[in-house]
Scaffold this active site. Structure first.
Site, PDB file in Angstrom:
ATOM      1  N   LYS A 299     -14.620  -6.432  -0.530  1.00 46.11           N
ATOM      2  CA  LYS A 299     -14.650  -6.011  -1.946  1.00 46.11           C
ATOM      3  C   LYS A 299     -15.138  -7.146  -2.848  1.00 46.11           C
ATOM      4  CE  LYS A 299     -10.239  -5.245  -2.151  1.00 46.11           C
ATOM      5  NZ  LYS A 299      -9.846  -5.712  -0.817  1.00 46.11           N
TER       6      LYS A 299
ATOM      7  N   ARG B  95       0.039  -8.323   4.956  1.00 48.19           N
ATOM      8  CA  ARG B  95      -0.811  -7.681   3.933  1.00 48.19           C
ATOM      9  C   ARG B  95      -1.376  -6.364   4.469  1.00 48.19           C
ATOM     10  NH1 ARG B  95      -5.034 -12.144   3.057  1.00 48.19           N
ATOM     11  NH2 ARG B  95      -6.027 -10.767   1.554  1.00 48.19           N
TER      12      ARG B  95
END
Ligand code: AP5
Length: 240
Positions: free
Chosen positions: A31, A190
Site C-alpha cells: 500500500k 499484525r
C-alpha cells in the site's frame, strides 16, 4: 504507455471534486509503495496513518506516547485516536483537492467515520483499492523491508527493491532501518489481528459499490498500472 497509465490528474466538475481514494490491504501488501507512486502521478497528497504515528513517535509528542505500545505490539491504535488524527489531517489546506489514504480506514467504525467526514465536505470516497497478496508473500515482504529515516520514509526491500548503496536511501541518503513492527513475532501478530477488521472494511466499500481489487503479487510497476486503471473505472462510475 497504456490508456491506464495515461491517467495523470484528478478531474473536477462533478459530485466528487475532492478526490478521496482509499488503499486497503494486509500489512506488507504494498500500500505504502503504491500510494507514494499514485500520489506523484495524480498530484494528490499521500496520507498514511502509520507514517503519521511513526512521526509522532520520533518527535516524542503526546500522540507518540499514546500510540507507542500499540505499534510495538502490532495492534491497531484505538479508533477514537486514529479518527481524530485523520480528521485533523484532512482539514489541512493541501487536502482540499483530495487525498490518497494509506492504512485508513482499518475498521468498520473508521470507514463510517470517514464517510461522515467526507459528507461534511460535500464529497465521498471515490474508490477503495484493495491490493490483494497471499500470506507467505506478506511475511517475506515485511521481513525484507527497510525504511529510510528521512521525513518521507522511502520504502525498500533487500531483494526486490534494493537501494543503490546498501543501507542508504537513494533519495535522501539517510540510513535505512528495520521497522520496529517488522520483527517476526510482531509481523505474525499484525497479520493475525488485523485481517478480520480489514475484511469488514472491504465489505463496507463493496456494499457501497466503490471497491476495486488488484493483484498485488506482480511487479511494482504492474500493480501501479492496474491501480491507475481501477481509479479510471472509479471515476467513470455514475455519481463518482
Ligand atoms: P502501517 O504503517 O499502515 O503498516 P501496515 O498497514 O501494517 O502496512 P505496511 O506499511 O506494513 O505495508 P504496506 O502495505 O504499506 O507495504 P509496503 O509498501 O511498505 O501501520 C503500522 C501500525 O500503525 C499498525 O500496525 C497499527 O498499529 C498502526 N495503525 C496505522 N494505521 C492505523 C489505523 N487506521 N487504525 C489503527 N491503527 C493503525 O511494502 C512492503 C515491502 O514489500 C517493502 O519492502 C516493499 O519494497 C516491498 N514491495 C511492495 N510492493 C512490492 C511488489 N509489487 N513486489 C515486490 N516487493 C514489493
Amino acid at each position: 504507455m497504456t490508456n491506464a497509465t495515461r491517467v495523470t490528474a484528478p478531474r473536477g466538475g462533478n459530485a466528487t471534486e475532492t478526490t478521496i481514494l482509499v488503499m486497503v490491504g494486509a500489512p506488507g501488501a504494498g500500500k505504502g509503495t503504491q500510494t507514494a507512486l499514485l500520489g506523484e502521478r495524480l498530484g494528490l497528497p499521500a496520507v498514511s496513518t502509520g507514517d503519521l504515528f511513526r512521526a509522532a513517535l520520533r518527535e516524542g509528542s503526546p500522540l507518540g506516547v499514546t500510540v507507542r505500545p500499540y505499534l510495538e505490539r502490532g495492534e491497531l491504535v484505538p479508533d477514537a485516536v486514529t479518527i481524530a488524527v485523520i480528521a485533523d489531517r484532512l482539514a489541512q489546506p493541501d487536502a482540499a483537492r483530495g487525498v490518497i489514504l494509506d492504512g485508513f480506514p482499518r475498521t468498520r467504525a473508521q470507514a463510517e467515520a470517514l464517510d461522515r467526514l467526507c459528507a461534511g465536505r460535500g464529497t465521498r470516497v471515490m474508490g477503495a483499492l484493495y491490493v490483494e497478496v497471499e500470506l507467505e508473500m506478506l511475511v517475506d515482504r515485511l521481513s525484507g523491508r527497510r525504511v529510510c529515516s528521512g521525513p518521507e520514509a522511502h520504502v525498500y526491500h533487500v531483494r526486490s527493491r534494493a537501494p543503490r548503496v546498501e543501507g542508504r536511501c537513494d533519495s535522501d541518503g539517510t540510513a535505512l532501518d528495520h521497522r520496529v513492527d517488522d520483527r517476526p513475532e510482531t509481523v505474525r501478530r499484525r497479520l493475525e489481528g488485523q485481517m478480520a477488521p480489514m475484511f469488514e472494511v472491504i465489505d463496507h466499500y463493496s456494499e457501497r459499490g466503490v471497491l476495486s481489487a488488484v493483484r498485488g503479487d506482480q511487479t511494482v510497476e504492474a500493480v501501479t498500472t492496474d491501480l491507475l486503471a481501477a481509479i479510471e473505472r472509479c471515476r467513470r462510475r455514475p455519481g463518482a
